[in-house]
Design a protein around this motif. Structure first.
Motif, short mmCIF file in Angstrom:
data_model
loop_
_atom_site.label_atom_id
_atom_site.label_comp_id
_atom_site.label_asym_id
_atom_site.label_seq_id
_atom_site.Cartn_x
_atom_site.Cartn_y
_atom_site.Cartn_z
N LEU A 1 -36.36 -67.80 -36.54
CA LEU A 1 -35.12 -68.48 -36.16
C LEU A 1 -33.97 -68.14 -37.10
O LEU A 1 -32.87 -68.70 -36.97
CB LEU A 1 -35.32 -70.00 -36.16
N ALA A 2 -34.19 -67.24 -38.04
CA ALA A 2 -33.22 -67.01 -39.11
C ALA A 2 -31.85 -66.57 -38.61
O ALA A 2 -30.83 -66.85 -39.25
CB ALA A 2 -33.77 -65.97 -40.09
N ASN A 3 -31.78 -65.91 -37.48
CA ASN A 3 -30.49 -65.39 -37.01
C ASN A 3 -29.71 -66.38 -36.16
O ASN A 3 -28.59 -66.08 -35.73
CB ASN A 3 -30.71 -64.09 -36.23
N LYS B 1 -26.03 -74.64 -36.01
CA LYS B 1 -26.23 -75.70 -35.01
C LYS B 1 -27.47 -75.45 -34.18
O LYS B 1 -28.33 -76.33 -34.02
CB LYS B 1 -25.00 -75.81 -34.11
N ALA B 2 -27.59 -74.24 -33.68
CA ALA B 2 -28.69 -73.93 -32.77
C ALA B 2 -30.05 -73.96 -33.45
O ALA B 2 -31.07 -74.26 -32.82
CB ALA B 2 -28.46 -72.56 -32.14
N ILE B 3 -30.10 -73.69 -34.75
CA ILE B 3 -31.39 -73.57 -35.42
C ILE B 3 -32.17 -74.88 -35.41
O ILE B 3 -33.40 -74.87 -35.45
CB ILE B 3 -31.21 -73.06 -36.87
N HIS B 4 -31.49 -75.99 -35.31
CA HIS B 4 -32.17 -77.29 -35.31
C HIS B 4 -32.81 -77.61 -33.95
O HIS B 4 -33.78 -78.37 -33.88
CB HIS B 4 -31.20 -78.41 -35.69
N GLU B 5 -32.25 -77.04 -32.89
CA GLU B 5 -32.76 -77.30 -31.54
C GLU B 5 -32.41 -76.12 -30.65
O GLU B 5 -31.48 -76.19 -29.85
CB GLU B 5 -32.17 -78.61 -31.00
N PRO B 6 -33.16 -75.02 -30.77
CA PRO B 6 -32.81 -73.81 -30.02
C PRO B 6 -32.89 -74.03 -28.50
O PRO B 6 -33.67 -74.84 -28.01
CB PRO B 6 -33.87 -72.80 -30.47
N SER B 7 -32.08 -73.29 -27.78
CA SER B 7 -32.13 -73.34 -26.32
C SER B 7 -33.36 -72.59 -25.83
O SER B 7 -34.02 -71.86 -26.58
CB SER B 7 -30.87 -72.68 -25.74
N ALA B 8 -33.66 -72.75 -24.55
CA ALA B 8 -34.81 -72.06 -23.96
C ALA B 8 -34.65 -70.55 -24.09
O ALA B 8 -35.61 -69.83 -24.39
CB ALA B 8 -34.95 -72.46 -22.50
N ALA B 9 -33.42 -70.06 -23.86
CA ALA B 9 -33.19 -68.62 -23.95
C ALA B 9 -33.37 -68.13 -25.39
O ALA B 9 -33.94 -67.05 -25.62
CB ALA B 9 -31.79 -68.30 -23.45
N GLN B 10 -32.88 -68.89 -26.33
CA GLN B 10 -33.02 -68.50 -27.74
C GLN B 10 -34.49 -68.50 -28.17
O GLN B 10 -34.93 -67.62 -28.90
CB GLN B 10 -32.20 -69.45 -28.62
N ARG B 11 -35.23 -69.50 -27.70
CA ARG B 11 -36.66 -69.55 -28.02
C ARG B 11 -37.38 -68.32 -27.48
O ARG B 11 -38.20 -67.70 -28.17
CB ARG B 11 -37.28 -70.82 -27.44
N LYS B 12 -37.07 -67.97 -26.25
CA LYS B 12 -37.73 -66.83 -25.63
C LYS B 12 -37.39 -65.53 -26.36
O LYS B 12 -38.26 -64.67 -26.59
CB LYS B 12 -37.32 -66.73 -24.16
#
Length: 472
Positions: A429-431, A435-446
């Motif tokens: 998740l480093a990149n 804000k997003a790192i605390h609760e990534p979106s589905a697309a970011q997780r994938k």
């Protein structure tokens, strides 16, 4: 006759009540019982056993400098302790055995059997309260009971400590007496059934009293005054990091308290907010030790609040395994669990978050989490670990109310706002941005190969509240 010091989780020559008392009686010999089978029964972590044995070697050297032999008696379980100790006393002309009392029920049962066997040989077993500031049973309510609420317990402790400040006990003087029997064998380097942890863990937790006091001194000199504001930030070294030394008895709680008081001009209740906050944490440790002494059922996997034995815990092995391995899809929880696996340690704020996530959001029995922590923590201590888990699960003394359920995302945003801790333990998740790192979106997780959350935080919170509210 000679006296015997029975070393346990008190591997220090300074401020050691039992060792001091034994040395006052005349020539003293020391013994340590290595019981790998018992350690496995207790679920102790390999990192913890390695830390114990490294400190045992340092302790043996410190005793040897004072002319005191440390003998290690190896057995499987404590069932062998009465005969082995009695025979040792016969062979070495021992008239009295001194030890610092340990409060878990298995340890107390062991000591009862040992005391009886020694009496049969004309040897006394004398216990001392070297693991606490105040002897359990001396801090009681007006009705004569053990306190179940921390704040009045803490106030009473402070009153007693003001009335009779704790004096430091000196190390034993050097002795020169003829050795009776064979010279002690070298202290063991490992224990059967416990793999040796990576060398990096030894670098993080160096052994011996000098290392323990260096860690304590560094904290007092550099971080204690900001402890109240930085202790909850897992990305920074804002805590003392002396917990492993306290758990192994390389440091005493009295030494920690005196160091704090020295930094605060001797004040318990005024002066630096950071120092006073750390003193409160020392008293939380004391509270859990006293509870363990006063309520033996805590050592037997029982909740402090009897009604919470009826919580309808879920049988969810896949969820439990995801939590254990740091693959829940909740970043702060996964970061903490991966830190535990890698370091044998976890930041205290994150311990609370991960424990509450397991017991509340996943509604999995807190005892499974308690055991997992003990199986990995270098600072594993039954009283503190049990107390922390029962606090988080709302089953213990003065625990969080059942309807208090940490939101792990909010906790992460509040205490690791820049995601420094998350990036350290979740490199996938480093990149992501802060804000997003605390609760990534589905697309970011994938995109980064990070799993979806195994549970919905809102609905699982309500499920836990409903489960607890339905208890009679």
């Amino acid at each position: 006759m000679a006296s015997l010091y029975w070393a346990r989780t008190d591997l220090r020559v300074h401020d050691n009540a039992a060792l001091h008392a034994a040395a006052q009686q005349g020539p003293v010999t020391a013994v340590y019982l290595a019981a790998p089978g018992q350690w496995r029964i207790h679920g102790d972590a390999p990192a913890k056993i390695d830390f114990w044995l490294r400190n045992l070697r340092a302790f043996a050297d410190a005793l040897a400098e004072r002319g005191i032999d440390l003998h290690v008696l190896t057995m499987d379980t404590w069932a062998e302790a009465p005969d082995l100790l009695a025979d040792f006393c016969d062979a070495h002309g021992i008239g009295a055995v001194h030890c610092n009392i340990e409060y878990p029920v298995n340890e107390r049962r062991r000591d009862g059997l040992v005391a009886r066997r020694l009496r049969e040989r004309g040897v006394a077993l004398l216990g001392h309260h070297g693991a606490v500031l105040l002897a359990p049973g001396t801090v009681r309510t007006g009705g004569g009971d053990y306190y179940r609420v921390f704040t009045p317990f803490s106030k009473r402790c402070r009153d007693l400590l003001r009335e009779a400040p704790l004096a430091a006990l000196p190390p034993p003087a050097a002795q020169s007496v003829p050795r009776r029997g064979e010279a002690p064998a070298p202290t063991p380097l490992s224990a059967d059934g416990f793999e040796t942890p990576p060398a990096a863990l030894g670098d993080q937790w160096p052994a011996g009293e000098d290392a323990a006091h260096a860690a304590l001194d560094a904290f007092v000199d550099e971080a204690i005054t900001a402890y109240d504001t930085r202790r909850d930030l897992p990305a920074y070294r804002g805590t003392s990091r002396v917990s492993a030394y306290l758990a192994a008895g390389v440091l005493s709680p009295g030494q920690c308290l005196r160091a704090a008081l020295s930094a605060n001009q001797g004040e318990l209740d005024s002066g630096s907010t950071g120092v006073r906050t750390w003193i409160t944490e020392i008293l939380w440790r004391e509270f859990y030790q006293h509870l363990l002494a006063g309520f033996p059922s805590l050592s037997m996997h029982q909740p402090m609040k009897p009604e919470t034995a009826a919580v309808p815990w879920r049988d969810a092995p896949d969820d439990l395994q995801a939590w254990q391995q740091g693959r829940t899809g909740v970043p702060i929880v996964d970061a903490g669990m991966r830190e535990l696996l890698a370091c044998g340690w976890m930041h205290n704020r994150v311990r609370m978050v991960t424990a509450m996530f397991l017991s509340k959001n996943l509604l999995i029995d807190w005892r499974l989490g308690e055991a997992w922590f003990m199986a990995h923590l270098v600072d594993g201590d039954l009283a503190a670990n049990n107390g922390g888990w029962q606090w988080s699960a709302s089953t213990g003394a003065d625990a969080a109310p059942y309807f208090r359920v940490f939101n792990p995302v909010s906790q992460s945003q509040r205490f690791d706002p820049q995601g420094v801790y998350l990036r350290r333990w979740l490199p996938e998740l480093a990149n992501l941005d802060n804000k997003a790192i605390h609760e990534p979106s589905a697309a970011q997780r994938k995109a980064c190969g990070y799993p979806a959350a195994i549970v919905d935080l809102k609905t699982s919170r309500q499920r836990a509240i409903d489960a607890y509210a339905g208890l009679k």
